[in-house]
Design an enzyme around this catalytic site. Sequence first.
Site, PDB file in Angstrom:
ATOM      1  N   LYS A 192      47.586  72.905  -7.226  1.00 27.07           N
ATOM      2  CA  LYS A 192      48.893  73.735  -7.561  1.00 27.07           C
ATOM      3  C   LYS A 192      48.569  74.983  -6.115  1.00 27.07           C
ATOM      4  CE  LYS A 192      47.649  73.127 -11.415  1.00 27.07           C
ATOM      5  NZ  LYS A 192      47.313  73.409 -13.148  1.00 27.07           N
ATOM      6  N   ARG A 235      38.189  69.635 -22.710  1.00 27.89           N
ATOM      7  CA  ARG A 235      39.473  70.281 -23.772  1.00 27.89           C
ATOM      8  C   ARG A 235      39.576  70.315 -25.282  1.00 27.89           C
ATOM      9  NH1 ARG A 235      44.325  70.198 -19.998  1.00 27.89           N
ATOM     10  NH2 ARG A 235      44.028  72.705 -19.087  1.00 27.89           N
ATOM     11  N   GLY A 278      41.679  71.712 -16.030  1.00 25.28           N
ATOM     12  CA  GLY A 278      42.124  70.540 -16.738  1.00 25.28           C
ATOM     13  C   GLY A 278      41.204  70.063 -15.706  1.00 25.28           C
TER      14      GLY A 278
END
Length: 380
Positions: A209, A37, A339
């Site tokens: 998630k 990132r 991520g």
Amino acid sequence: MKFLSALSKKDLENKTCLLRVDLNVLEFARRQNIHPRVLAILPTIEFLIKNGAKVIILSHRGRPKTVQSSKLKVENYKQFSLKPFTEILSFLLKKPMHFIDLKEFGFLDKIKGKIRNSTAGSVFLLENLRFWPGEEKNDVKFAQKLAFLGDFYVNDAFAVSHRKNASVAAITRFLPSCAGLLLEKEIKNLSAIMKNPKKPMVVVLGGAKTSDKIGVIKNLYKKTDYFLLGGGLANTIFAAQGIPIGDSLYERKIDAGKIMRQFGKKIFLPADVAVEKRKILDIGPKAIEKYSKIIKNAKTAVWNGPMGYFENSRFANGSEAIAEAITANKKSFSIIGGGETISLMSNIKRKTPNVFLSTGGGAMLEYLSGKKLPGLEALK
Ligand code: ADP
Ligand code: MG
């Protein structure tokens, strides 16, 4: 939408850019390897510097708790401060960098003077945006304060563009705004996959998630040939099918039965799993073999969410095998995002020009679900 890539020196020289990026990397201080990132935003910063702009880097980090009484009080200040990034970004950009801390932000005129007196190409880094309550409230006054410091705004934080926050949404009301180089690549690659993907198309979904991922299955169902499931998502469906999952990670609120009735024809669940202490923590060898075989023949592959609790190397086999299968397939155009998921890619040493690493986790899922992202809408 306007793109930074269309601008040149005559548009940018000596102008101050408020650049929203995603430095939401918590573990970097402990690990010495630099998260993808962080590397992904360097071309945009370098482009701005090369064209003589001054840059104020904006980002959040983690979920700090802030109390706004008469004075701003931040709990766990040290844990969430962006200060350590001053050193790492200076090192990567080979440039000194000025850090604007909480206190200094109270004196906007002073900061503005400092920016004015700085040379073209100077870079500033503002403290964690979430230390100010206005950020997550999409507060117009906070956005205005930020905007006061710059001449134009660039959003290069795809990973935050699904959040209606002051630094991605409200701010565009006050400044000319455009998408940065990374955001442009994200949109181009993701929209290409959604429009006309080459078949067969494989979508691999895992991670924690779960609810976000159901939207992706719905929206990409027609175009996709195989959905390969692992992680908490697979556990959730096992649970709904009455298969005992012990204390495994799963989501209660999801009607997995309905999902299987609607989409089950294309959904693959792991044929075996790795278990420890009543928890399913990875997909098993049979599943790895099957999934790898399907991925090997794909022309398009999308992956979001690890197959297991990969932070423990004993449960990283599934995720590593998926990373291996996708990157080894030279006939496929592939997108890997999330991520945690892309942090797995630092182990892959081969060159992978046909693999795009998306910096978005939730944002990538919402985009692939067909939802409108507030940060992207704000740029239109
Ligand atoms: P990303 O960050 O790539 O978007 P998520 O945040 O959805 O992915 O999920 C990543 C997390 O899911 C990782 O921390 C991983 O350990 C966890 N995870 C995946 N599968 C399991 C599992 N079976 N049991 C416990 N944790 C899991
Ligand atoms: Mg995550």
